[in-house]
Design a protein around this motif. Sequence first.
Motif, PDB file in Angstrom:
ATOM      1  N   UNK A 290       0.871  -1.178   0.000  1.00 16.29           N
ATOM      2  CA  UNK A 290       0.000   0.000   0.000  1.00 16.29           C
ATOM      3  C   UNK A 290       0.910   1.231   0.000  1.00 16.29           C
ATOM      4  N   UNK A 291       0.825   2.021  -1.063  1.00 13.45           N
ATOM      5  CA  UNK A 291       1.784   3.094  -1.312  1.00 13.45           C
ATOM      6  C   UNK A 291       1.095   4.450  -1.250  1.00 13.45           C
ATOM      7  N   UNK A 292       1.797   5.437  -0.709  1.00 18.88           N
ATOM      8  CA  UNK A 292       1.270   6.794  -0.642  1.00 18.88           C
ATOM      9  C   UNK A 292       1.990   7.689  -1.633  1.00 18.88           C
ATOM     10  N   UNK A 293       1.414   8.862  -1.868  1.00 12.90           N
ATOM     11  CA  UNK A 293       1.971   9.823  -2.816  1.00 12.90           C
ATOM     12  C   UNK A 293       2.823  10.837  -2.051  1.00 12.90           C
ATOM     13  N   UNK A 294       4.139  10.578  -1.997  1.00 12.93           N
ATOM     14  CA  UNK A 294       5.031  11.474  -1.277  1.00 12.93           C
ATOM     15  C   UNK A 294       5.135  12.849  -1.925  1.00 12.93           C
ATOM     16  N   UNK A 295       5.075  12.913  -3.255  1.00 11.86           N
ATOM     17  CA  UNK A 295       5.137  14.197  -3.959  1.00 11.86           C
ATOM     18  C   UNK A 295       3.995  15.101  -3.503  1.00 11.86           C
ATOM     19  N   UNK A 296       2.781  14.555  -3.453  1.00 11.07           N
ATOM     20  CA  UNK A 296       1.624  15.350  -3.026  1.00 11.07           C
ATOM     21  C   UNK A 296       1.769  15.809  -1.580  1.00 11.07           C
ATOM     22  N   UNK A 297       2.370  14.968  -0.742  1.00  9.54           N
ATOM     23  CA  UNK A 297       2.565  15.336   0.662  1.00  9.54           C
ATOM     24  C   UNK A 297       3.422  16.591   0.772  1.00  9.54           C
ATOM     25  N   UNK A 298       4.575  16.605   0.079  1.00 10.48           N
ATOM     26  CA  UNK A 298       5.446  17.780   0.134  1.00 10.48           C
ATOM     27  C   UNK A 298       4.817  19.000  -0.500  1.00 10.48           C
TER      28      UNK A 298
END
Length: 344
Positions: A290-298
């Motif tokens: 299950x992967x999250x969107x690190x780009x969107x987080x920053x």
Amino acid sequence: MSRWWTKGAPHPGKRLRARERKLSAPRLLAPLALLALGFAASCGSSVIGEEPAPAKRIALIAPVHAGELGDAMRLGAEAAAKEFGVELAYAAFEPEEGAVIQRATALQTLKDGVSALLIDPADGEVLSAVAGRASRSGVPVLTLNDERTDKGVEASIAVDNEEAGRKAGEAMAKLLGGGGVVAVLGPARSDPDVARREDGIVAALSGYPGIRVAWKETCSESFSPCRQAVRQLLDGGGVDGIFALDAPTSIAAAEESAVPGRRGGLKIVTFGGELAQLELLQDGIIHTSVVQNGFSTGYLGVKQAVALLEGQRIDQSTRIETKVIDAENMFWMDNQKLLFPFVQ
């Protein structure tokens, strides 16, 4: 030692050249310039030739042991800093540096002076210390990948970890055909976000009476002890699947399960998109992540910090989307953008 990069600061040479152009303007324009100067002063505007106000400076304190997630967060934050015209200072850490170094770096950053601070805290003690100091200094703090809202934390930007856990539980149920014995392997550190992942797994599996959670194990972030914990678990026999609650435990579980002589068919479901995990996923040793969107987080971290500094109201809690990735769909175009934002 931690490393710093600064983005978005105006180039001093550009200011100097602009000033020189003003001084060399035709003499004929002088009367008009004086009139304009008087008009500007009477209206309360800035004086011609005055230096522009310094750019807002936002600091991003990376997660420790960040890996590719930290890189993706940095790229997103840099994109937002460029879009909204702010200066970004990014603190990264060496693989061996942990909570103590992160805390010291964040506190020194506040001492040096910033407009706002974004942090993915290593633990609750780091967050408490940093949020407390920031609150006394009047500096807003936003947490990334952390749902805790200590005093001084204005907002959090993170995944819904319980929902991510439910997705992992459903993925395991599908892999096992609705029946089997599973174990949950997590880090020894106290982490409420990891605990919520486990809650989501348990909630999802409650709909599958044929699946039983037989063991719950923890191990330190050091690789060897974690792999030993997996070995003991597998030597006990009777395990059809393992939930690994973070990247280090998933790598330990995968590599130990791949040792020659081990009984095949063990299903591994985990969280995260580190390159080591993706290689194991491609090889079929890890089955789902299950992967999250690190780009969107920053990106959202900087965007919300700017809004806050401009006096706008922001949501106290923002949730980032997660996706279930396997060896087949990891090559879909949308998922490639999610997994490898740093190569675009």
